[in-house]
Scaffold this motif. Structure first.
Motif, short mmCIF file in Angstrom:
data_model
loop_
_atom_site.label_atom_id
_atom_site.label_comp_id
_atom_site.label_asym_id
_atom_site.label_seq_id
_atom_site.Cartn_x
_atom_site.Cartn_y
_atom_site.Cartn_z
N TRP A 38 0.84 -1.20 0.00
CA TRP A 38 0.00 0.00 0.00
C TRP A 38 0.88 1.25 0.00
O TRP A 38 0.65 2.19 -0.77
CB TRP A 38 -0.93 -0.03 1.19
N CYS A 39 1.90 1.27 0.84
CA CYS A 39 2.81 2.43 0.89
C CYS A 39 3.55 2.59 -0.43
O CYS A 39 3.82 3.72 -0.87
CB CYS A 39 3.83 2.26 2.01
N HIS A 68 0.49 3.36 -3.41
CA HIS A 68 -0.34 4.56 -3.27
C HIS A 68 0.06 5.37 -2.03
O HIS A 68 -0.72 5.49 -1.06
CB HIS A 68 -1.81 4.16 -3.19
N SER A 110 0.32 8.51 -1.42
CA SER A 110 -0.46 9.71 -1.08
C SER A 110 -1.66 9.38 -0.19
O SER A 110 -1.99 10.14 0.72
CB SER A 110 -0.91 10.44 -2.34
N SER A 111 -2.29 8.23 -0.40
CA SER A 111 -3.42 7.87 0.46
C SER A 111 -2.95 7.50 1.87
O SER A 111 -3.63 7.81 2.85
CB SER A 111 -4.24 6.74 -0.15
N ALA A 131 -2.23 10.81 3.52
CA ALA A 131 -3.47 11.54 3.81
C ALA A 131 -4.18 10.96 5.03
O ALA A 131 -4.77 11.70 5.82
CB ALA A 131 -4.40 11.51 2.60
N LEU A 132 -4.10 9.65 5.20
CA LEU A 132 -4.73 9.01 6.35
C LEU A 132 -3.84 9.03 7.59
O LEU A 132 -4.33 9.03 8.71
CB LEU A 132 -5.09 7.56 6.02
#
Length: 151
Positions: free
Chosen positions: A27-28, A31, A33-34, A37-38
């Motif tokens: 995930w890192c 993506h 940026s997500s 953001a979280l």
């Protein structure tokens, strides 16, 4: 717990940890940026840039590598203990940057998920080490008993 059950429990925990590490790392990597953001409060997430995204991708690649090694290695009680103790700084980081440190307020409220994951990795590893030590002691006792009987 019988030896087959003990070994199956260790293997399942090891695979759960390896899968978690690899999935979060992916995930890192894919993506970032997500994740940022979280993971950061809105004031700090707005400061993230391409350099921050690159560093997040590097972190993700390392986590995926750790998950791969953890999932494919034959772990011993010592290696599980070392891995479990290596989680202590991560738990400390979670606490420091979420609650008390000078950067408190940088990390979002979702940090409890990282904290829970790091506790799972640490305590799960120490539990696996204990199960493997118990199995080794039973194997040693069985071997000693067989020697005494002349088998």
């Amino acid at each position: 717990m019988a030896t087959p059950q003990r070994l199956e429990t260790v293997r399942r925990l090891q695979l759960a940890m390896a899968t978690s590490y690899s999935a979060m790392g992916a995930w890192c990597l894919v993506h970032p940026s997500s994740v940022m953001a979280l993971g950061f409060t809105p004031a700090y997430a707005a400061l993230c840039n391409t350099t921050t995204a690159l560093l997040m991708r590097c972190f993700g690649a390392q986590a995926m590598t750790c998950g791969l090694v953890l999932g494919t290695s034959t772990m011993t009680p010592l290696s599980f203990t070392a891995f479990g103790l290596a989680m202590i700084p991560y738990v400390g980081w979670n606490f420091w940057f979420s609650a008390v440190g000078p950067a408190a307020g940088v990390i979002s409220g979702l940090m409890w998920m990282d904290f829970a994951g790091n506790l799972f990795f640490g305590l799960g590893s120490l539990y696996c080490a204990r199960l493997l030590r118990e199995q080794q002691q039973e194997d040693g006792a069985r071997l000693q008993g067989a020697k005494e009987k002349g088998l």
